[in-house]
Write a protein that holds these residues in place. Structure first.
Motif, PDB file in Angstrom:
ATOM      1  N   MET A  58       2.441   3.970 -10.391  1.00  0.00           N
ATOM      2  CA  MET A  58       1.738   4.380  -9.341  1.00  0.00           C
ATOM      3  C   MET A  58       2.811   4.358  -7.917  1.00  0.00           C
ATOM      4  SD  MET A  58      -2.159   3.094 -10.101  1.00  0.00           S
ATOM      5  CE  MET A  58      -1.791   1.572 -10.628  1.00  0.00           C
ATOM      6  N   LYS A  59       3.299   3.048  -7.922  1.00  0.00           N
ATOM      7  CA  LYS A  59       4.169   2.937  -6.685  1.00  0.00           C
ATOM      8  C   LYS A  59       5.362   4.110  -6.376  1.00  0.00           C
ATOM      9  CE  LYS A  59       3.519  -2.049  -6.181  1.00  0.00           C
ATOM     10  NZ  LYS A  59       3.921  -3.087  -6.168  1.00  0.00           N
ATOM     11  N   GLU A  87      -5.003  10.930  -8.721  1.00  0.00           N
ATOM     12  CA  GLU A  87      -5.569  10.634  -7.590  1.00  0.00           C
ATOM     13  C   GLU A  87      -4.962  10.067  -6.459  1.00  0.00           C
ATOM     14  OE1 GLU A  87      -9.188   7.708  -8.796  1.00  0.00           O
ATOM     15  OE2 GLU A  87      -8.060   6.635  -7.541  1.00  0.00           O
ATOM     16  N   LEU A  88      -4.042   9.549  -6.764  1.00  0.00           N
ATOM     17  CA  LEU A  88      -3.201   8.890  -5.426  1.00  0.00           C
ATOM     18  C   LEU A  88      -2.429   9.863  -4.465  1.00  0.00           C
ATOM     19  CD1 LEU A  88      -1.715   5.745  -7.037  1.00  0.00           C
ATOM     20  CD2 LEU A  88      -3.410   5.792  -5.139  1.00  0.00           C
ATOM     21  N   GLN A 236     -10.384  11.216  -4.259  1.00  0.00           N
ATOM     22  CA  GLN A 236      -9.548  10.149  -3.890  1.00  0.00           C
ATOM     23  C   GLN A 236     -10.202   9.171  -3.013  1.00  0.00           C
ATOM     24  OE1 GLN A 236      -6.962  13.053  -1.532  1.00  0.00           O
ATOM     25  NE2 GLN A 236      -5.255  12.124  -2.834  1.00  0.00           N
ATOM     26  N   LEU A 237      -9.978   7.989  -3.038  1.00  0.00           N
ATOM     27  CA  LEU A 237     -10.790   6.872  -2.607  1.00  0.00           C
ATOM     28  C   LEU A 237     -11.077   7.052  -1.278  1.00  0.00           C
ATOM     29  CD1 LEU A 237     -11.789   4.052  -2.833  1.00  0.00           C
ATOM     30  CD2 LEU A 237      -9.590   3.197  -2.511  1.00  0.00           C
ATOM     31  N   ALA A 238     -10.071   7.834  -0.361  1.00  0.00           N
ATOM     32  CA  ALA A 238     -10.298   8.000   1.045  1.00  0.00           C
ATOM     33  C   ALA A 238     -11.726   8.736   1.367  1.00  0.00           C
ATOM     34  CB  ALA A 238      -9.021   8.787   1.622  1.00  0.00           C
ATOM     35  N   LEU A 251      -0.818  -1.847  -0.555  1.00  0.00           N
ATOM     36  CA  LEU A 251      -0.427  -2.535  -1.612  1.00  0.00           C
ATOM     37  C   LEU A 251       0.495  -1.836  -2.436  1.00  0.00           C
ATOM     38  CD1 LEU A 251      -3.771  -3.892  -3.140  1.00  0.00           C
ATOM     39  CD2 LEU A 251      -1.979  -5.200  -1.998  1.00  0.00           C
ATOM     40  N   LEU A 252       0.425  -0.534  -2.599  1.00  0.00           N
ATOM     41  CA  LEU A 252       1.415   0.545  -3.384  1.00  0.00           C
ATOM     42  C   LEU A 252       2.640   0.866  -2.600  1.00  0.00           C
ATOM     43  CD1 LEU A 252      -1.137   2.847  -4.818  1.00  0.00           C
ATOM     44  CD2 LEU A 252      -0.078   1.047  -5.961  1.00  0.00           C
ATOM     45  N   THR A 253       2.699   0.459  -1.321  1.00  0.00           N
ATOM     46  CA  THR A 253       4.056   0.723  -0.698  1.00  0.00           C
ATOM     47  C   THR A 253       4.735  -0.538  -0.230  1.00  0.00           C
ATOM     48  OG1 THR A 253       2.758   1.002   1.513  1.00  0.00           O
ATOM     49  CG2 THR A 253       3.300   2.888   0.100  1.00  0.00           C
ATOM     50  N   GLU A 254       4.097  -1.789  -0.453  1.00  0.00           N
ATOM     51  CA  GLU A 254       4.915  -2.826  -0.068  1.00  0.00           C
ATOM     52  C   GLU A 254       6.026  -3.029  -0.921  1.00  0.00           C
ATOM     53  OE1 GLU A 254       2.086  -6.185  -0.724  1.00  0.00           O
ATOM     54  OE2 GLU A 254       2.335  -5.972  -2.890  1.00  0.00           O
TER      55      GLU A 254
END
Length: 255
Positions: A58-59, A87-88, A236-238, A251-254
């Motif tokens: 996912m990242k 989804e992301l 999408q969650l947004a 969390l996915l970009t840290e």
């Protein structure tokens, strides 16, 4: 067109093998960059490891979109993290197994699947059923190799893939075979290109099929025709909670 092909393994050991398989099949103007994960565990032969690796996938998908790629391919026939990545991100995401079994009919009416080892065969069989493609799937079998051994002797892996495919076709009446492991299939393609005795049956390479689908979807996206539904499965969650989406993205970009 730029396509990111992710080897979802914590090692670069398979990157050049995949690059060598994909390069001859690319359209003029298509560039494929093969990446791998920098994580432990190195592979997904077991399900607990697969679950951990999916976070890295996912990242990697989010990073590929940030890096300007036009499509993202998850280079494993478990199709790990496929739904989550769709989804992301808004670029097309392709899973090799889904792409391959959805495109068996041009190669033959009935098909079989040959994967790497016995644990993978059960997971692949579940995937075939989930994708609604089991009616014409005559069998799911395996060659009995684990991924970390394949790179040591690709020619033997290729011969085993050929022999297993030929046996399953004779036993079941399948007309074509999806070699449903990206590394087994790469070993087969590289070896069969030099050994004519391995080219006498219809096989489908999920690496190439996935990249060709990625090319098609990226082309559609470029002209506004990749209209992925955002109202249900891939919502999408947004659209539900922008705040939660921001937290997830962080969390996915840290690093």
């Amino acid at each position: 067109m730029r396509i990111c092909f992710l080897n979802p393994f914590g090692t670069p050991a398979y990157d050049q093998l995949i690059q060598d398989v994909l390069t001859p099949s690319l359209q003029s103007g298509t560039e494929v960059e093969v990446r791998h994960l920098d994580i432990v565990p190195e592979n997904m032969d077991y399900f607990a490891a697969k679950h951990l690796v999916e976070v890295g996938i996912m990242k990697a998908a989010v990073q590929a979109e940030k890096d300007g790629f036009d499509a993202f391919v998850i280079g494993c026939c478990y199709d790990p993290g496929l739904t989550q990545c769709r989804e992301l991100v808004n670029i097309p995401v392709v899973g090799p197994l889904e792409a391959s079994i959805m495109n068996t009919r041009p190669f033959g009416h009935r098909y079989a699947v040959v994967t790497d080892h016995h644990k993978a065969a059960t997971e692949i069989a579940d995937r075939v059923r989930i994708y609604g493609q089991e009616q014409n799937c005559k069998a799911v079998s395996h060659v009995g190799w684990f991924i970390y051994d394949m790179i040591k002797d690709p020619a033997v892996v290729a011969k085993d893939a050929y022999d297993t495919s030929l046996r399953i076709m004779k036993e079941t009446g399948a007309e074509t075979v999806v070699i449903a492991c990206t590394i087994v299939s790469a070993c087969y393609e590289i070896t069969a290109a030099k050994d004519e005795s391995l080219r006498g049956i219809s096989v489908i390479d999920p690496n190439i099929i996935a990249v060709k689908q990625a090319e098609m979807l990226a082309s559609l996206n470029a002209v506004g025709q990749y209209r992925i539904a955002r109202t249900g499965y891939y919502q999408q969650l947004a659209t539900h909670s922008p705040e939660q989406a921001e937290e997830l993205y962080a969390l996915l970009t840290e690093k």
